[in-house]
Design a protein around this motif. Structure first.
Motif, PDB file in Angstrom:
ATOM      1  N   GLN A 142       0.850  -1.182   0.000  1.00  0.00           N
ATOM      2  CA  GLN A 142       0.000   0.000   0.000  1.00  0.00           C
ATOM      3  C   GLN A 142       0.886   1.231   0.000  1.00  0.00           C
ATOM      4  O   GLN A 142       2.079   1.151   0.283  1.00  0.00           O
ATOM      5  CB  GLN A 142      -0.927   0.016   1.208  1.00  0.00           C
ATOM      6  N   PHE A 143       0.314   2.357  -0.339  1.00  0.00           N
ATOM      7  CA  PHE A 143       1.076   3.601  -0.301  1.00  0.00           C
ATOM      8  C   PHE A 143       0.116   4.778  -0.210  1.00  0.00           C
ATOM      9  O   PHE A 143      -1.093   4.646  -0.468  1.00  0.00           O
ATOM     10  CB  PHE A 143       1.995   3.735  -1.520  1.00  0.00           C
ATOM     11  N   THR A 144       0.666   5.911   0.179  1.00  0.00           N
ATOM     12  CA  THR A 144      -0.119   7.143   0.266  1.00  0.00           C
ATOM     13  C   THR A 144      -0.156   7.799  -1.107  1.00  0.00           C
ATOM     14  O   THR A 144       0.882   8.086  -1.694  1.00  0.00           O
ATOM     15  CB  THR A 144       0.503   8.110   1.283  1.00  0.00           C
ATOM     16  N   SER A 145      -1.348   7.994  -1.612  1.00  0.00           N
ATOM     17  CA  SER A 145      -1.488   8.563  -2.957  1.00  0.00           C
ATOM     18  C   SER A 145      -1.320  10.083  -2.927  1.00  0.00           C
ATOM     19  O   SER A 145      -1.493  10.721  -1.883  1.00  0.00           O
ATOM     20  CB  SER A 145      -2.871   8.225  -3.515  1.00  0.00           C
ATOM     21  N   PRO A 146      -0.985  10.685  -4.076  1.00  0.00           N
ATOM     22  CA  PRO A 146      -0.888  12.146  -4.144  1.00  0.00           C
ATOM     23  C   PRO A 146      -2.174  12.850  -3.710  1.00  0.00           C
ATOM     24  O   PRO A 146      -2.119  13.868  -3.014  1.00  0.00           O
ATOM     25  CB  PRO A 146      -0.578  12.406  -5.614  1.00  0.00           C
ATOM     26  N   LEU A 147      -3.347  12.301  -4.099  1.00  0.00           N
ATOM     27  CA  LEU A 147      -4.604  12.920  -3.697  1.00  0.00           C
ATOM     28  C   LEU A 147      -4.772  12.875  -2.188  1.00  0.00           C
ATOM     29  O   LEU A 147      -5.234  13.841  -1.567  1.00  0.00           O
ATOM     30  CB  LEU A 147      -5.779  12.210  -4.382  1.00  0.00           C
ATOM     31  N   GLU A 148      -4.378  11.763  -1.590  1.00  0.00           N
ATOM     32  CA  GLU A 148      -4.482  11.606  -0.147  1.00  0.00           C
ATOM     33  C   GLU A 148      -3.619  12.633   0.588  1.00  0.00           C
ATOM     34  O   GLU A 148      -3.970  13.114   1.660  1.00  0.00           O
ATOM     35  CB  GLU A 148      -4.038  10.186   0.216  1.00  0.00           C
ATOM     36  N   MET A 149      -2.476  12.981  -0.024  1.00  0.00           N
ATOM     37  CA  MET A 149      -1.558  13.931   0.602  1.00  0.00           C
ATOM     38  C   MET A 149      -2.129  15.338   0.667  1.00  0.00           C
ATOM     39  O   MET A 149      -1.851  16.083   1.608  1.00  0.00           O
ATOM     40  CB  MET A 149      -0.233  13.964  -0.175  1.00  0.00           C
ATOM     41  N   VAL A 150      -2.931  15.696  -0.341  1.00  0.00           N
ATOM     42  CA  VAL A 150      -3.387  17.088  -0.429  1.00  0.00           C
ATOM     43  C   VAL A 150      -4.776  17.309   0.164  1.00  0.00           C
ATOM     44  O   VAL A 150      -5.143  18.454   0.443  1.00  0.00           O
ATOM     45  CB  VAL A 150      -3.369  17.583  -1.899  1.00  0.00           C
ATOM     46  N   LEU A 151      -5.545  16.237   0.363  1.00  0.00           N
ATOM     47  CA  LEU A 151      -6.891  16.412   0.911  1.00  0.00           C
ATOM     48  C   LEU A 151      -6.817  16.768   2.395  1.00  0.00           C
ATOM     49  O   LEU A 151      -5.990  16.232   3.131  1.00  0.00           O
ATOM     50  CB  LEU A 151      -7.709  15.131   0.747  1.00  0.00           C
ATOM     51  N   PRO A 152      -7.692  17.655   2.868  1.00  0.00           N
ATOM     52  CA  PRO A 152      -7.735  17.941   4.302  1.00  0.00           C
ATOM     53  C   PRO A 152      -8.163  16.708   5.086  1.00  0.00           C
ATOM     54  O   PRO A 152      -8.901  15.852   4.582  1.00  0.00           O
ATOM     55  CB  PRO A 152      -8.774  19.061   4.409  1.00  0.00           C
ATOM     56  N   GLY A 153      -7.714  16.624   6.323  1.00  0.00           N
ATOM     57  CA  GLY A 153      -7.971  15.448   7.142  1.00  0.00           C
ATOM     58  C   GLY A 153      -9.437  15.136   7.325  1.00  0.00           C
ATOM     59  O   GLY A 153      -9.824  13.963   7.366  1.00  0.00           O
ATOM     60  N   TRP A 154     -10.282  16.158   7.446  1.00  0.00           N
ATOM     61  CA  TRP A 154     -11.701  15.894   7.703  1.00  0.00           C
ATOM     62  C   TRP A 154     -12.379  15.211   6.519  1.00  0.00           C
ATOM     63  O   TRP A 154     -13.442  14.607   6.671  1.00  0.00           O
ATOM     64  CB  TRP A 154     -12.432  17.177   8.078  1.00  0.00           C
TER      65      TRP A 154
END
Length: 418
Positions: A142-154
């Motif tokens: 698994q890995f952290t996607s670019p979209l996941e990096m930029v989306l706010p936590g909420w």
């Protein structure tokens, strides 16, 4: 490739890229924008029969927003950003799929030949088999996607959204009483992988076997045998039943030789490997039946309190099939109050759009079976089979997001074929 075909190729052939970016099934929402622009420039626009049912389904979902803040008896939870986000994502998907179907139907056969579209789906089948094997061999990938990096936590921390944007090879679950990886790459979850592979293999067989030469047919035989491994390791009883329905349908429609060849290949891979023992263990471990029985009965009861417009989104039930005092713990992060409407598209529609929405959905796909049953071409028979599978899978699988995209691309192939 004609210029207008690029959004379709980007969706199907480029799917692994969308998955790695964190968009995956949400790619259809992004690509619906250029599709809509191209359609607008091509007016007048043709629409298929049954189109009105999907428009009504979409309109009903818009109306259901007025009940998002309500908490029906037997459920808990206030209106939250997560509930609103889930509603908006589903609304965007429903609208985008409508655009996609109309777009495909308005491309001429010179621009996008039927066989080209079928073989694009075949490429996605190859991607799906590769993702399934990855899930079996490296389930922890698994890995952290670019979209996941930029989306706010909420937004990103919402469980529904996280499943869409966080690429993983497999879901590791205790279906057999011990940790077992269930392949899901490149889709949202293991059940989505199961539904999608059963639809894509149909189009793969059409493109590589029915319309293929010796090289493509040899490739098809090898890939179908390879697909048997993740299909069994998926522990997905709905998928296994879906494949049995497909075999029975093909035999009924006069293609027993094709069924026999596929059965011989799959049988050899099954009985000459450890896969048969895994299937036996899964059949002996039906613990999810009790959970499904609880959530389905609770969903129907809650939906009956708002039968025309539903509640816009899922709701959390009090307790589960065993007790009313359940929740997450340090040793069981996935334990808790099961969301009503999470065990199949039919149940999701019941709670989010009421009985009216569920009837519109059934009417759309059942109407397609009725209209296209007489089309005995390989594409016509394959498309009709997918429509039948949709009506079965709605009982056990949530169609959003990637699965519903494939269902409606199959519908578009039927429409174009007519």
């Amino acid at each position: 490739m004609r210029p207008a075909v690029w959004p379709v190729a980007a969706l199907l052939i480029g799917y692994p890229v969308w998955w790695a970016l964190g968009l995956g099934g949400l790619a259809v929402v992004v690509l619906a924008v250029p599709m809509a622009v191209i359609l607008w420039r091509r007016r007048p626009i043709r629409v298929p029969k049954g189109f009105g049912l999907w428009l009504l389904l979409l309109a009903g979902y818009l109306i259901s927003a007025v009940t998002l803040a309500e908490t029906p008896d037997g459920t808990y939870g206030d209106l939250s950003p997560g509930r609103i986000t889930g509603y908006l994502v589903r609304l965007a998907v429903y609208a985008s799929l409508l655009v996609m179907v109309v777009y495909l139907g308005n491309l001429s056969l010179d621009e996008l030949p039927q066989l080209t579209l079928v073989r694009m789906l075949g490429v996605l089948f190859i991607t799906t088999v590769a993702g399934g094997l990855l899930g079996v061999l490296a389930p922890g990938f698994q890995f952290t996607s670019p979209l996941e990096m930029v989306l706010p936590g909420w937004i990103g921390d919402n469980s529904f959204v996280r499943n869409l944007i966080h690429p993983t090879a497999a879901q590791v679950q205790h279906v057999l009483g011990h940790s077992s990886p269930r392949p899901e790459a490149p889709f949202e979850w293991a059940n989505a992988w199961g539904s999608n592979v059963s639809v894509l293999v149909i189009w793969f067989v059409v493109g590589w076997w029915a319309y293929g030469g010796p090289y493509r047919r040899a490739m098809a035989a090898v890939l179908i045998v390879a697909a048997a491994v993740p299909i069994v390791y998926s522990l997905n009883r709905g998928l296994w039943i879906g494949l049995a329905i497909s075999a029975a349908y093909l035999a009924l429609r006069g293609r027993p030789l094709l069924v026999g060849a596929a059965a011989a290949l799959a049988g050899a891979a099954f009985f000459l490997s450890p896969l048969s023992a895994i299937v036996a263990q899964r059949i002996d471990s039906p613990h999810s039946n009790d959970i499904r029985a609880f959530t389905v009965s609770s969903t129907v009861r809650v939906a009956a309190t708002s039968p025309l417009i539903g509640y816009g989104n899922t709701r959390n039930a009090f307790g589960n099939q065993r007790t009313i005092t359940t929740g997450k713990t340090r040793w069981c992060e996935e334990c808790g109050h099961p969301p009503l409407g999470s065990d199949g598209q039919l149940w999701l529609l019941l709670i989010s759009q009421g009985f009216a929405g569920a009837l519109l959905y059934v009417g759309f796909f059942a109407g397609a079976v009725r209209r296209f049953w007489r089309d005995r071409t390989p594409i016509g028979q394959a498309g009709t089979l997918v429509m039948i599978l949709v009506l079965f899978y709605m009982l056990v699988y949530d169609g959003l997001i990637s699965a519903l995209s494939l269902y409606l691309i199959s519908f578009a192939l039927l429409w174009r074929n007519a």
